[in-house]
Design a protein around this motif. Structure first.
Motif, short mmCIF file in Angstrom:
data_model
loop_
_atom_site.label_atom_id
_atom_site.label_comp_id
_atom_site.label_asym_id
_atom_site.label_seq_id
_atom_site.Cartn_x
_atom_site.Cartn_y
_atom_site.Cartn_z
N ALA A 255 0.85 -1.21 0.00
CA ALA A 255 0.00 0.00 0.00
C ALA A 255 0.88 1.25 0.00
CB ALA A 255 -0.94 0.00 1.21
N LEU A 257 3.89 1.49 -1.30
CA LEU A 257 4.46 1.61 -2.64
C LEU A 257 3.44 2.18 -3.62
CD1 LEU A 257 6.44 -1.75 -2.91
CD2 LEU A 257 7.33 0.52 -2.36
N THR A 259 0.91 4.09 -2.90
CA THR A 259 0.72 5.49 -2.53
C THR A 259 1.84 6.38 -3.07
OG1 THR A 259 -0.45 4.84 -0.53
CG2 THR A 259 0.52 7.03 -0.53
N LEU A 260 3.06 5.87 -3.02
CA LEU A 260 4.21 6.69 -3.40
C LEU A 260 4.44 6.72 -4.91
CD1 LEU A 260 6.63 5.49 -0.57
CD2 LEU A 260 5.32 7.62 -0.65
N PHE A 261 4.25 5.56 -5.58
CA PHE A 261 4.58 5.46 -7.01
C PHE A 261 3.37 5.57 -7.93
CE2 PHE A 261 8.26 3.42 -5.01
CZ PHE A 261 9.32 3.81 -5.82
N ASP A 262 2.16 5.21 -7.43
CA ASP A 262 0.96 5.14 -8.27
C ASP A 262 1.17 4.30 -9.54
OD1 ASP A 262 -1.58 5.56 -9.35
OD2 ASP A 262 -1.06 7.53 -10.18
N PRO A 263 1.54 3.02 -9.37
CA PRO A 263 1.69 2.13 -10.53
C PRO A 263 0.32 1.67 -11.03
CG PRO A 263 1.97 0.88 -8.53
CD PRO A 263 1.75 2.32 -8.11
N ASP A 264 0.24 1.20 -12.28
CA ASP A 264 -1.00 0.56 -12.71
C ASP A 264 -0.93 -0.95 -12.47
OD1 ASP A 264 0.91 0.65 -14.69
OD2 ASP A 264 -0.50 0.75 -16.34
N LEU A 292 -6.16 5.63 -1.17
CA LEU A 292 -7.20 6.48 -1.76
C LEU A 292 -7.27 6.27 -3.27
CD1 LEU A 292 -6.67 9.90 0.09
CD2 LEU A 292 -8.36 8.12 0.58
N PRO A 294 -7.40 7.68 -7.08
CA PRO A 294 -7.50 6.59 -8.05
C PRO A 294 -6.38 5.55 -7.93
CG PRO A 294 -6.47 8.50 -9.08
CD PRO A 294 -6.77 8.88 -7.65
N ALA A 295 -5.38 5.79 -7.03
CA ALA A 295 -4.22 4.90 -7.00
C ALA A 295 -4.61 3.47 -6.63
CB ALA A 295 -3.16 5.44 -6.02
N ARG A 297 -6.75 1.65 -7.74
CA ARG A 297 -7.23 0.85 -8.88
C ARG A 297 -6.15 -0.07 -9.42
NH1 ARG A 297 -9.27 5.99 -11.94
NH2 ARG A 297 -10.88 6.63 -10.47
N VAL A 298 -4.96 0.01 -8.86
CA VAL A 298 -3.82 -0.82 -9.30
C VAL A 298 -4.19 -2.30 -9.35
CG1 VAL A 298 -2.98 -0.99 -6.91
CG2 VAL A 298 -1.38 -1.30 -8.81
N GLY B 159 2.85 9.10 -12.19
CA GLY B 159 2.24 7.80 -11.96
C GLY B 159 1.21 7.44 -13.00
N ALA B 160 0.62 6.25 -12.83
CA ALA B 160 -0.29 5.71 -13.85
C ALA B 160 -1.65 6.42 -13.82
CB ALA B 160 -0.48 4.21 -13.65
N HIS B 161 -2.03 6.98 -12.66
CA HIS B 161 -3.32 7.66 -12.56
C HIS B 161 -3.15 9.10 -12.09
CE1 HIS B 161 -3.77 3.34 -11.39
NE2 HIS B 161 -4.71 3.35 -12.29
N ALA B 163 -1.47 10.16 -9.60
CA ALA B 163 -1.59 10.26 -8.14
C ALA B 163 -0.30 9.91 -7.40
CB ALA B 163 -2.72 9.35 -7.66
N ALA B 164 0.83 9.88 -8.11
CA ALA B 164 2.10 9.50 -7.46
C ALA B 164 2.53 10.57 -6.45
CB ALA B 164 3.18 9.30 -8.50
N ALA B 165 3.54 10.23 -5.66
CA ALA B 165 4.22 11.17 -4.76
C ALA B 165 3.37 11.63 -3.59
CB ALA B 165 4.75 12.37 -5.56
N GLU B 166 2.41 10.81 -3.17
CA GLU B 166 1.68 11.13 -1.95
C GLU B 166 2.56 10.73 -0.76
OE1 GLU B 166 -0.86 12.82 -1.27
OE2 GLU B 166 -1.98 12.99 -3.14
N PHE B 167 3.67 11.47 -0.61
CA PHE B 167 4.71 11.09 0.35
C PHE B 167 4.20 11.08 1.79
CE2 PHE B 167 7.94 13.04 -2.82
CZ PHE B 167 7.94 11.88 -3.56
N ARG B 183 -5.96 5.97 6.90
CA ARG B 183 -4.96 4.99 7.34
C ARG B 183 -4.45 5.38 8.73
NH1 ARG B 183 -0.50 3.46 2.95
NH2 ARG B 183 -0.62 1.44 3.95
N PHE B 261 13.40 5.16 -3.93
CA PHE B 261 13.58 5.86 -5.20
C PHE B 261 15.05 6.05 -5.58
CE2 PHE B 261 9.28 7.18 -3.97
CZ PHE B 261 8.59 7.24 -5.18
#
Lengths: 326, 326
Positions: A255, A257, A259-264, A292, A294-295, A297-298, B159-161, B163-167, B183, B261
């Motif tokens: 979770a 990862l 949040t930080l990277f937003d991968p698909d 949260l 849209p992330a 949806r991965v 990111g893919a959506h 939404a990345a970097a929610e540090f 959370r 990173f």
């Protein structure tokens, strides 16, 4: 471009106990493969000889001409300098600052490219496996250690010093157990195979009853994560609780990862991934629930290439290098 | 390329209480700037009118011709779809699915590009500030919330959506306080300004003596992170301890980011960054000490553009768009 996917590449995945080798076709198929022991005791030269030997062996077995192979990709564990082709430190091999790419090139008729094993597996899954078509793929291997790789638009992202994607060494509990890296409460110290086994063994030593005692032949030190999975499958309470802790920690780590990277896509491999949905299901649920949109949806999937991710990815390193990528 | 850095861009940084606007020269200088209140109560149309008005105002003040401005970049808080130019959700503004880029373009003679405010600030620092020349820059803003942006080779990684970097929403203590995201034990719930103030207030309520009681006029609810910094400066024990906890949590969070990173530079801004070395020193020490080499060689610096990071970055969004980047 010479060597763009019209030709074969040889992938070598070097571990502390064995070497997996294969000739990989442009469509990702392993047309000939072999696994040989790693002659660690023989030192650097013996290991390099073994790598060269198994590379020639699989090329012969595949029946491909010398000119049909664009190059050799070598995946090794631990810190390295891929551009210089040097393995900086590989404790399992006893290596320090070994110019492995050059030493291997000297033994073979093909150019050799070096890469980190987790990075290679990430690239293999991104190109031919469960990560195909992903915009941003995170690959996570959960085994004795926890590592990974990042693939953005089909390209590895290795960070500013080639050390990115150390997914196992994020601290998720500052009061947690000491990790072998020195930090406290790393994901690896909480959710790896040995961490799982250790938590179960501690409870056996404290006198709790469990089917694990029988599986481990009465010796808590013999408990493995595989045994914990087996005992949980049979409804053993202690094993079920220990496994739930592991999946929760892994879920928190994944979770984070996401949040930080937003991968698909997140693809999970390594020994513990053999637990299948028993591991992935709870991880997926936690990510859906806690991250949260849209992330969240991965997609979270198991590896598609099984144990071949690393050697297929090593072959990808050779293709990338031959296409001028490195 | 039309609009490549031969022309000016207008940057607009939209917040819940004020709008910062500026005409930015190709060298990053803000040649004319203005700050106006955000007319949130007037609804979407009033805010868009205010944005358009202040954009024209700074263009006039700068004395640049209409044709010398390549476009307008608008940085807004919260989730959005930058490609569609739509702000998905901005609680501070009361906005949901507002097509802000189109609405602003209709009011101005220039094309408008939308971006996340933390992403914009990251891009501003990467292009003209403390992140200049970095291969991989992580920008972190520590204020009421904790957010950030990732810039790889001069380009935003969203990111893919998007939404990345929610540090701020990495969990670093699963037993920690509940975060507003839902959370438990997020970095933001432990190291933001309000989290710092809350820990101090809780101790005052429990009857501990501190200079903070005087600074807060006797009401623990009035304590702010700035007051904690001030009291720590004067040697107050409670404030010093609370601040040490904040810097430790922030250090753990930044160390995690460096581990995952492997950036060559981390740039820290936001209200709490005004604490300067009192905040950055301990964070830097923890990263040096706990993260394994080579990743721990990362440079950790304060922002160089101060409060202008966001609007300068918004101007960068406009340049990128005009160069065909979006």
């Amino acid at each position: 471009v010479r060597g763009a996917p019209a030709q074969y590449a040889i992938g070598l995945d070097l571990g502390g106990t064995k070497i997996a080798a294969g000739v990989v076709a442009p469509d990702g198929r392993v047309v000939a493969g072999a696994v040989v022991p790693t002659p660690v005791a023989g030192g650097v030269e013996a290991v390099l000889d073994a790598l060269a030997g198994v590379a020639r062996q699989v090329a012969d077995a595949a029946g491909v001409a010398l000119s049909e192979v664009v190059g050799v990709g070598l995946a090794t564990p631990g810190p390295m300098d891929p551009e210089a082709g040097v393995v900086t430190f590989a404790p399992n091999l006893g290596w320090r600052d070994v110019p492995a790419a050059r030493l291997l090139s000297e033994r073979l008729p093909w150019p050799c490219t070096l890469g980190n094993d987790a990075d290679a597996a990430a690239l293999g899954e991104a190109t031919f496996g469960a990560g195909r078509g992903a915009r941003l793929l995170l690959y996570l291997t959960v085994s004795t250690g926890i590592g990974g790789g990042i693939v953005l638009g089909g390209q590895l992202v290795t960070g500013a010093h080639g050390a990115a994607a150390e997914f196992g060494h994020q601290v998720i509990d500052p009061a947690g157990p000491r990790c072998r890296c020195g930090r406290q409460g790393c994901l690896e110290a909480l959710a790896s195979g040995p961490a799982t086994a250790r938590r179960a063994a501690d409870r056996l030593r404290a006198g709790e009853a469990s089917f694990l005692t029988e599986l481990a032949g009465g010796d808590p030190a013999q408990v493995t994560a595989v045994m914990v999975g087996e005992a949980a499958d049979r409804g053993d309470l202690l094993a079920t609780e220990v496994l739930a802790e592991t999946t929760r920690y892994l879920g928190i780590g994944v979770a984070n990862l996401v949040t930080l990277f937003d991968p698909d896509r997140v693809v999970i491999g390594g020994g513990l991934a053999n637990l299948g949905e028993r591991l992935l299901g709870p991880v997926r649920d936690l990510v859906r629930r806690e991250v949260l949109p849209p992330a969240n949806r991965v997609e979270i999937l198991p590896v598609a290439l099984g144990k071949s991710s690393g050697l297929v990815g090593a072959a990808c390193l050779a293709w990338t290098a031959s296409a001028g990528g490195r």
